[in-house]
Design a protein around this motif. Sequence first.
Motif: not given
Length: 359
Positions: A161, A165-166, A180, A211, A342-343, A345
């Motif tokens: 990503l 997106t962090t 993310k 991760r 963790d993420h 989407t």
Amino acid sequence: MDLLPEWAPNVHPLLVHFPIALLCTAVLLDAAGLALRTAPFWRRAATVLFVLGAAGAVAAFFTGRAAADSVLPPAAANPVLTEHADLALWTVWFFGIYAVVRLVAHRFDRTATPAVAWALFLVGAGGLVLLYETGEHGAELVFAHGVGVRAAAEPAAPLVLSADTTAGPVPTEDGGWAWKPARAAAWKARFAWPEGPPEALRSALVDGGPRGDVLALEAASGPVTFLYERPLGSLQADLAVHLDGFSGAFRFVHHWQDAQNHHFVALEDGRIRQGRVAGGAEEVMDEAPLASSGWLALRVVADGTHFRAYANGRLVVHGHGPAPSPGPAGLRLDGTGTVLLDHLTVQNLHPTPDADHHP
């Protein structure tokens, strides 16, 4: 003795060609019956094949539904799969009713009447359009998207990503969004909070092992719901969560209108439930046991009237209901303890050329 060849992922591809051949041949025999009016054999033979073809369509439909539930299609294939399933159902109804009408017409010896014979022929021939569209969508699933094809195993591509997106979710070109987490709290400003203020949800970055850093979420007082305000119609959501330290209800919510009207996939008490809240009343479309430990890869697909959820690559619930109005998606926590994320989407399954310009 197992009659299914090793190369076949399921029985559907072995059965599906029979109703196609039977129904197409039936139309040809019906045409011969019109040309040779003094020979009733052709019309009778056509009726027999229509009945057999309708029965074959029923078998193909149910084996196809089982086949669809046994695979994990890519996002681009989900709309095709939904349309294929809907077309297959309409085809079954069409030829099932048509076969009954043909049998009744034969019972009362009406097929020799020119008007009835022509009407039956035209309706039966018209049904081949439905049959073609159903088959075309099935072929697209296999040959364009590789659904159900046993290919050489390839390692799964790691999730990549954008650095943007962090700090929080960002829009993607298809009209969806991606996130993310890599900030403990800065992401909160990018979400809407219809239930519970941001301060009601404690968040921190913790070590997620292989991760890397993951986001730890703990509801100080629940329920707490946060949404990324980008309305979507048909969607596919992928998220990785760890719920071993959480006791309560964890939900991915989507097509959110308000707290009284939205759809959800809920994980609670060793079960997964898929459903909707309509007018404040909760309706469960499907549910199943889900004993999970450690990280859980959850996929949620909502496309038209079809709603599916996968856990670690396996379909666990598949419900049906009215197609919802577009709405945003997000997470809802109602319980005690810590959820690790963790993420997350969310993809738009029906993107438009200007989808990435949505505010």
